[in-house]
Design a protein around this motif. Structure first.
Motif, PDB file in Angstrom:
ATOM      1  N   PRO A  31      51.775  34.717  39.966  1.00 60.51           N
ATOM      2  CA  PRO A  31      50.905  35.858  39.644  1.00 60.51           C
ATOM      3  C   PRO A  31      50.614  36.681  40.883  1.00 60.51           C
ATOM      4  O   PRO A  31      50.745  36.190  42.012  1.00 60.51           O
ATOM      5  CB  PRO A  31      49.636  35.178  39.137  1.00 60.51           C
ATOM      6  N   ASN A  32      50.229  37.938  40.688  1.00 60.11           N
ATOM      7  CA  ASN A  32      49.589  38.700  41.754  1.00 60.11           C
ATOM      8  C   ASN A  32      48.125  38.264  41.780  1.00 60.11           C
ATOM      9  O   ASN A  32      47.503  38.095  40.732  1.00 60.11           O
ATOM     10  CB  ASN A  32      49.668  40.203  41.481  1.00 60.11           C
ATOM     11  N   LEU A  33      47.586  38.084  42.979  1.00 60.78           N
ATOM     12  CA  LEU A  33      46.216  37.622  43.113  1.00 60.78           C
ATOM     13  C   LEU A  33      45.416  38.603  43.937  1.00 60.78           C
ATOM     14  O   LEU A  33      45.929  39.241  44.857  1.00 60.78           O
ATOM     15  CB  LEU A  33      46.180  36.228  43.759  1.00 60.78           C
ATOM     16  N   TYR A  34      44.103  38.727  43.620  1.00 65.66           N
ATOM     17  CA  TYR A  34      43.258  39.751  44.229  1.00 65.66           C
ATOM     18  C   TYR A  34      41.879  39.179  44.558  1.00 65.66           C
ATOM     19  O   TYR A  34      41.361  38.322  43.838  1.00 65.66           O
ATOM     20  CB  TYR A  34      43.048  40.923  43.257  1.00 65.66           C
ATOM     21  N   TRP A  35      41.275  39.708  45.619  1.00 69.41           N
ATOM     22  CA  TRP A  35      39.849  39.520  45.893  1.00 69.41           C
ATOM     23  C   TRP A  35      39.183  40.893  45.913  1.00 69.41           C
ATOM     24  O   TRP A  35      39.626  41.794  46.642  1.00 69.41           O
ATOM     25  CB  TRP A  35      39.617  38.824  47.226  1.00 69.41           C
ATOM     26  N   TYR A  36      38.121  41.032  45.109  1.00 73.82           N
ATOM     27  CA  TYR A  36      37.296  42.228  45.087  1.00 73.82           C
ATOM     28  C   TYR A  36      35.876  41.854  45.488  1.00 73.82           C
ATOM     29  O   TYR A  36      35.423  40.732  45.271  1.00 73.82           O
ATOM     30  CB  TYR A  36      37.240  42.853  43.685  1.00 73.82           C
ATOM     31  N   GLN A  45      35.272  46.946  45.086  1.00 72.31           N
ATOM     32  CA  GLN A  45      36.080  47.294  46.253  1.00 72.31           C
ATOM     33  C   GLN A  45      37.163  46.245  46.454  1.00 72.31           C
ATOM     34  O   GLN A  45      36.863  45.053  46.585  1.00 72.31           O
ATOM     35  CB  GLN A  45      35.190  47.372  47.496  1.00 72.31           C
ATOM     36  N   LEU A  46      38.407  46.677  46.484  1.00 74.58           N
ATOM     37  CA  LEU A  46      39.511  45.746  46.718  1.00 74.58           C
ATOM     38  C   LEU A  46      39.516  45.305  48.175  1.00 74.58           C
ATOM     39  O   LEU A  46      39.510  46.125  49.093  1.00 74.58           O
ATOM     40  CB  LEU A  46      40.838  46.401  46.369  1.00 74.58           C
ATOM     41  N   LEU A  47      39.516  43.981  48.382  1.00 76.78           N
ATOM     42  CA  LEU A  47      39.536  43.425  49.734  1.00 76.78           C
ATOM     43  C   LEU A  47      40.960  42.998  50.126  1.00 76.78           C
ATOM     44  O   LEU A  47      41.464  43.376  51.178  1.00 76.78           O
ATOM     45  CB  LEU A  47      38.607  42.221  49.830  1.00 76.78           C
ATOM     46  N   PHE A  48      41.577  42.167  49.294  1.00 77.56           N
ATOM     47  CA  PHE A  48      42.909  41.635  49.576  1.00 77.56           C
ATOM     48  C   PHE A  48      43.693  41.501  48.276  1.00 77.56           C
ATOM     49  O   PHE A  48      43.120  41.318  47.217  1.00 77.56           O
ATOM     50  CB  PHE A  48      42.837  40.227  50.207  1.00 77.56           C
ATOM     51  N   TYR A  49      45.022  41.593  48.397  1.00 77.87           N
ATOM     52  CA  TYR A  49      45.856  41.198  47.283  1.00 77.87           C
ATOM     53  C   TYR A  49      47.092  40.498  47.819  1.00 77.87           C
ATOM     54  O   TYR A  49      47.469  40.667  48.985  1.00 77.87           O
ATOM     55  CB  TYR A  49      46.207  42.362  46.355  1.00 77.87           C
ATOM     56  N   SER A  50      47.710  39.700  46.930  1.00 82.75           N
ATOM     57  CA  SER A  50      48.861  38.903  47.323  1.00 82.75           C
ATOM     58  C   SER A  50      49.887  38.893  46.197  1.00 82.75           C
ATOM     59  O   SER A  50      49.539  38.665  45.047  1.00 82.75           O
ATOM     60  CB  SER A  50      48.426  37.461  47.632  1.00 82.75           C
ATOM     61  N   VAL A  51      51.139  39.158  46.549  1.00 88.17           N
ATOM     62  CA  VAL A  51      52.202  39.147  45.547  1.00 88.17           C
ATOM     63  C   VAL A  51      53.044  37.880  45.644  1.00 88.17           C
ATOM     64  O   VAL A  51      53.990  37.707  44.866  1.00 88.17           O
ATOM     65  CB  VAL A  51      53.106  40.396  45.658  1.00 88.17           C
ATOM     66  N   GLY A  52      52.732  36.987  46.578  1.00 86.65           N
ATOM     67  CA  GLY A  52      53.465  35.736  46.693  1.00 86.65           C
ATOM     68  C   GLY A  52      52.834  34.835  47.737  1.00 86.65           C
ATOM     69  O   GLY A  52      51.956  35.259  48.509  1.00 86.65           O
ATOM     70  N   ILE A  53      53.286  33.588  47.762  1.00 84.71           N
ATOM     71  CA  ILE A  53      52.758  32.607  48.719  1.00 84.71           C
ATOM     72  C   ILE A  53      52.900  33.145  50.140  1.00 84.71           C
ATOM     73  O   ILE A  53      53.976  33.614  50.544  1.00 84.71           O
ATOM     74  CB  ILE A  53      53.504  31.267  48.592  1.00 84.71           C
ATOM     75  N   GLY A  54      51.797  33.083  50.886  1.00 82.90           N
ATOM     76  CA  GLY A  54      51.823  33.511  52.281  1.00 82.90           C
ATOM     77  C   GLY A  54      51.841  35.003  52.493  1.00 82.90           C
ATOM     78  O   GLY A  54      51.820  35.465  53.634  1.00 82.90           O
ATOM     79  N   LEU A  90      34.768  38.718  43.430  1.00 85.58           N
ATOM     80  CA  LEU A  90      35.549  38.505  42.226  1.00 85.58           C
ATOM     81  C   LEU A  90      37.011  38.267  42.563  1.00 85.58           C
ATOM     82  O   LEU A  90      37.621  39.037  43.297  1.00 85.58           O
ATOM     83  CB  LEU A  90      35.444  39.714  41.298  1.00 85.58           C
ATOM     84  N   CYS A  91      37.552  37.212  42.011  1.00 82.66           N
ATOM     85  CA  CYS A  91      38.982  36.948  42.101  1.00 82.66           C
ATOM     86  C   CYS A  91      39.639  37.443  40.821  1.00 82.66           C
ATOM     87  O   CYS A  91      39.013  37.419  39.748  1.00 82.66           O
ATOM     88  CB  CYS A  91      39.218  35.449  42.282  1.00 82.66           C
ATOM     89  N   ALA A  92      40.862  37.904  40.915  1.00 81.98           N
ATOM     90  CA  ALA A  92      41.568  38.398  39.729  1.00 81.98           C
ATOM     91  C   ALA A  92      43.057  38.091  39.850  1.00 81.98           C
ATOM     92  O   ALA A  92      43.577  37.868  40.952  1.00 81.98           O
ATOM     93  CB  ALA A  92      41.356  39.897  39.547  1.00 81.98           C
TER      94      ALA A  92
END
Lengths: 114, 111
Positions: A31-36, A45-54, A90-92
């Motif tokens: 999954p794509n993962l997000y911290w807001y 407010q979007l803080l970080f997102y990740s499209v893969g491990i690392g 919030l994580c998403a």
């Protein structure tokens, strides 16, 4: 079906202490993962997102960092909390097959820095 | 990120009334999403819109993706007390992963 777990639900930490918030997703792979962060009950407010491990993308410079040690695990950290770090975190997740996939949120962590 | 202007900021209505809120942007968006957030919880997806002009319903909720791709509205018909919450519009500016949010419309419904 997919589920997202976020913990703890609430946290009170003193200024200068470290932080670790954890989020895990079940029922999907890559999954794509997000911290807001949400301040004062409004405005995400979007803080970080990740499209893969690392792989971590940071949207705003700040006192926080994120890591993705496993495919479905996303961690938000700080070495030394500031008063301004208080808020609702919030994580998403979204499906990783392509862009423009709707986000699905966890129930959040209320962080109070004292 | 791209700014989304959401209005009204808050609404105070009586049960049974219809509600309308909208979201505009100075830039074109590829996708419009509407979320509802209950107090102390994460936002929940209500409706997703992917094509200009698209009109989609979910029960008493109806949302439309504006023809210009710069706006969207959400209507709630025959409001009930459980409609109380904050409604957010959100969109992807370019095909990508960062979702931009409006500042929310706070809805209060009195019996």
């Amino acid at each position: 079906s997919q589920t997202i777990h976020q913990w703890p639900a609430t946290l009170v930490q003193p200024v200068g202490s470290p932080l670790s918030l954890e989020c895990t997703v079940e029922g999907t792979s890559n999954p794509n993962l997000y911290w807001y962060r949400q301040a004062a009950g409004r405005g995400l407010q979007l803080l970080f997102y990740s499209v893969g491990i690392g792989q971590i993308s940071s949207e705003v410079p700040q006192n926080l960092s994120a890591s993705r040690p496993q495919d479905r695990q996303f961690i938000l950290s700080s070495k030394k909390l500031l008063l301004s770090d208080s808020g609702f975190y919030l994580c998403a997740w979204s499906f990783g097959q392509g862009a423009d996939s709707p986000l699905h949120f966890g129930n959040g962590t209320r962080l109070t820095v004292t | 990120g791209q700014q989304l202007n959401q209005s009204p900021q808050s609404m105070f209505i009586q049960e049974g009334e219809d509600v309308s809120m909208n979201c505009t942007s100075s830039s074109i968006f590829n996708t419009w999403l509407w979320y509802k957030q209950d107090p102390g919880e994460g936002p929940v997806l209500l409706i997703a819109l992917y094509k200009a002009g698209e009109l989609t319903s979910n029960g008493r909720l109806t949302a439309q993706f504006g023809i210009t791709r710069k706006d969207s509205f959400l209507n709630i018909s025959a409001s009930i007390p459980s409609d109380v919450g904050i409604y957010f519009c959100a969109g992807f500016h370019n095909s990508g992963y960062a979702l931009n949010f409006g500042k929310g419309t706070s809805l209060l419904v009195t019996p």
